[in-house]
Design a protein around this motif. Sequence first.
Motif, mmCIF file in Angstrom:
data_model
loop_
_atom_site.group_PDB
_atom_site.id
_atom_site.type_symbol
_atom_site.label_atom_id
_atom_site.label_comp_id
_atom_site.label_asym_id
_atom_site.label_seq_id
_atom_site.Cartn_x
_atom_site.Cartn_y
_atom_site.Cartn_z
ATOM 1 N N LEU A 1 0.869 -1.184 0.000
ATOM 2 C CA LEU A 1 0.000 0.000 0.000
ATOM 3 C C LEU A 1 0.899 1.225 0.000
ATOM 4 C CD1 LEU A 1 -3.137 0.620 2.202
ATOM 5 C CD2 LEU A 1 -1.280 2.281 2.202
ATOM 6 N N SER A 2 0.534 2.239 -0.775
ATOM 7 C CA SER A 2 1.372 3.427 -0.889
ATOM 8 C C SER A 2 0.534 4.694 -0.822
ATOM 9 C CB SER A 2 2.143 3.381 -2.218
ATOM 10 O OG SER A 2 2.986 4.510 -2.352
ATOM 11 N N LEU A 3 0.955 5.634 0.016
ATOM 12 C CA LEU A 3 0.346 6.956 0.098
ATOM 13 C C LEU A 3 1.297 7.974 -0.517
ATOM 14 C CD1 LEU A 3 -0.913 6.953 3.810
ATOM 15 C CD2 LEU A 3 -2.202 6.327 1.774
ATOM 16 N N LYS A 4 0.768 8.800 -1.423
ATOM 17 C CA LYS A 4 1.593 9.793 -2.104
ATOM 18 C C LYS A 4 0.975 11.172 -1.931
ATOM 19 C CE LYS A 4 3.093 6.383 -5.531
ATOM 20 N NZ LYS A 4 3.093 5.991 -6.978
ATOM 21 N N SER B 1 -7.411 9.007 11.793
ATOM 22 C CA SER B 1 -7.816 9.440 10.447
ATOM 23 C C SER B 1 -6.903 8.833 9.391
ATOM 24 C CB SER B 1 -7.782 10.969 10.354
ATOM 25 O OG SER B 1 -8.738 11.548 11.207
ATOM 26 N N LEU B 2 -5.600 8.787 9.667
ATOM 27 C CA LEU B 2 -4.660 8.162 8.737
ATOM 28 C C LEU B 2 -4.989 6.686 8.560
ATOM 29 C CD1 LEU B 2 -2.106 8.135 7.010
ATOM 30 C CD2 LEU B 2 -0.782 7.765 9.115
ATOM 31 N N LEU B 3 -5.272 5.995 9.647
ATOM 32 C CA LEU B 3 -5.626 4.583 9.559
ATOM 33 C C LEU B 3 -6.860 4.385 8.690
ATOM 34 C CD1 LEU B 3 -5.511 1.946 12.336
ATOM 35 C CD2 LEU B 3 -7.671 2.304 11.160
ATOM 36 N N ARG B 4 -7.851 5.251 8.852
ATOM 37 C CA ARG B 4 -9.097 5.115 8.078
ATOM 38 C C ARG B 4 -8.885 5.438 6.604
ATOM 39 N NH1 ARG B 4 -10.224 5.080 13.084
ATOM 40 N NH2 ARG B 4 -12.240 4.459 13.941
ATOM 41 N N VAL B 5 -7.963 6.337 6.296
ATOM 42 C CA VAL B 5 -7.621 6.586 4.892
ATOM 43 C C VAL B 5 -6.942 5.351 4.301
ATOM 44 C CG1 VAL B 5 -6.119 7.910 3.349
ATOM 45 C CG2 VAL B 5 -7.490 9.096 5.067
ATOM 46 N N MET B 6 -5.994 4.778 5.037
ATOM 47 C CA MET B 6 -5.286 3.597 4.553
ATOM 48 C C MET B 6 -6.235 2.414 4.385
ATOM 49 S SD MET B 6 -1.814 3.916 6.884
ATOM 50 C CE MET B 6 -0.937 2.558 6.116
ATOM 51 N N GLY C 1 -9.348 2.620 3.524
ATOM 52 C CA GLY C 1 -10.341 2.889 2.497
ATOM 53 C C GLY C 1 -11.672 3.368 3.018
ATOM 54 N N ILE C 2 -11.740 3.687 4.317
ATOM 55 C CA ILE C 2 -12.986 4.189 4.911
ATOM 56 C C ILE C 2 -13.179 5.660 4.580
ATOM 57 C CG2 ILE C 2 -14.190 4.602 7.095
ATOM 58 C CD1 ILE C 2 -12.675 2.153 8.192
ATOM 59 N N LEU C 3 -12.087 6.421 4.600
ATOM 60 C CA LEU C 3 -12.107 7.831 4.219
ATOM 61 C C LEU C 3 -11.311 8.016 2.935
ATOM 62 C CD1 LEU C 3 -11.394 9.581 7.665
ATOM 63 C CD2 LEU C 3 -13.609 9.343 6.521
ATOM 64 N N ALA C 4 -11.829 8.827 2.023
ATOM 65 C CA ALA C 4 -11.108 9.133 0.786
ATOM 66 C C ALA C 4 -10.242 10.368 1.005
ATOM 67 C CB ALA C 4 -12.092 9.386 -0.355
ATOM 68 N N PRO C 5 -8.987 10.335 0.589
ATOM 69 C CA PRO C 5 -8.133 11.519 0.768
ATOM 70 C C PRO C 5 -8.646 12.704 -0.043
ATOM 71 C CG PRO C 5 -7.045 9.887 -0.624
ATOM 72 C CD PRO C 5 -8.278 9.233 -0.078
ATOM 73 N N THR C 6 -8.499 13.890 0.525
ATOM 74 C CA THR C 6 -8.878 15.112 -0.180
ATOM 75 C C THR C 6 -7.842 15.464 -1.247
ATOM 76 O OG1 THR C 6 -9.797 15.875 1.927
ATOM 77 C CG2 THR C 6 -9.663 17.487 0.146
ATOM 78 N N HIS C 7 -6.586 15.157 -0.947
ATOM 79 C CA HIS C 7 -5.478 15.413 -1.875
ATOM 80 C C HIS C 7 -4.610 14.165 -1.954
ATOM 81 C CE1 HIS C 7 -6.629 19.616 -1.365
ATOM 82 N NE2 HIS C 7 -6.445 19.478 -0.061
ATOM 83 N N GLY C 8 -3.859 14.052 -3.036
ATOM 84 C CA GLY C 8 -2.935 12.942 -3.176
ATOM 85 C C GLY C 8 -3.622 11.645 -3.565
ATOM 86 N N THR C 9 -2.846 10.555 -3.540
ATOM 87 C CA THR C 9 -3.360 9.266 -3.988
ATOM 88 C C THR C 9 -2.989 8.148 -3.022
ATOM 89 O OG1 THR C 9 -1.367 8.853 -5.318
ATOM 90 C CG2 THR C 9 -3.244 9.904 -6.422
ATOM 91 N N LEU D 1 -4.312 -5.865 8.286
ATOM 92 C CA LEU D 1 -5.118 -5.729 9.497
ATOM 93 C C LEU D 1 -4.792 -4.394 10.150
ATOM 94 C CD1 LEU D 1 -7.116 -7.158 11.400
ATOM 95 C CD2 LEU D 1 -5.148 -8.183 12.558
ATOM 96 N N PHE D 2 -5.807 -3.524 10.282
ATOM 97 C CA PHE D 2 -5.648 -2.215 10.901
ATOM 98 C C PHE D 2 -6.227 -2.261 12.314
ATOM 99 C CE2 PHE D 2 -5.853 -1.465 6.341
ATOM 100 C CZ PHE D 2 -4.782 -0.593 6.133
ATOM 101 N N ILE D 3 -5.434 -1.856 13.298
ATOM 102 C CA ILE D 3 -5.858 -1.940 14.699
ATOM 103 C C ILE D 3 -5.757 -0.567 15.335
ATOM 104 C CG2 ILE D 3 -5.447 -3.062 16.914
ATOM 105 C CD1 ILE D 3 -4.095 -5.334 15.431
#
Length: 234
Positions: free
Chosen positions: A6-9, A55-60, A62-70, A157-159
């Motif tokens: 998984l990659s956050l940019k 919030s970062l965990l939820r973005v990773m 897929g629960i929250l969509a990032p406002t910027h980036g991919t 697995l996100f905890i």
Amino acid sequence: MTRSILSLKSVGLEFTVRAGGLRTSSIPILTDINLDLIDGETLGVIGPNGCGKSSLLRVMAGILAPTHGTLDISPRTTRAVLALGLGFRPELTGRDNALLSAMLQGCTRAQAQQALEPIYEFSELGEAFDRPVSTYSSGMRSRLGFSTALISQVDILFIDEVLAVGDASFRLKASAALKERISGEQTVVLVSHNLQEVERLCDRVLLIDAGRVAFLGGVEETVGRYRQAVSGAA
């Protein structure tokens, strides 16, 4: 050979709130997050309250969509989140919620049905397994959530602090089960204020401060930096 699963940019997240009348304003939650999650690693996420960890965990996840980036992830990668009350339908029983959660995590209905007995046994909920989740305490919810995610088998697995809830015997049992899973090929992202837990379970640690990456590195160095920052602010 390490492989990114998984990659956050340049990921950013903002929440829009009303500022009075028809006016709105944006509140930055995460700013310019760059991160590669390595397949098979356990990544700890630490930082002060309100810094953006959950919030970062939820973005990773897929629960929250990032406002910027991919966020880049294979469409076949399965993910599950352990957070108190997240994803449970309170009017349904623990059994029905476990079945739905297992199917949402990628199990077929037949696989989910087969997983129900192991989930029931590990959760130690007894007769409460067939009662509505609305009657559960926070500890019982954490048991159900952890047991479902543990038995269902997902790629990531996100905890989110869930191991800190429940009675002492179940916390020890959950920690031991997670450690056994981690020793295999499970990829885990662990948000926790328990630094000893992070030191015991994690391969790398991400330090978040005010929605930004303050440091990312080895467990000892990152936790040490955080402890120093906390003691300096005291």
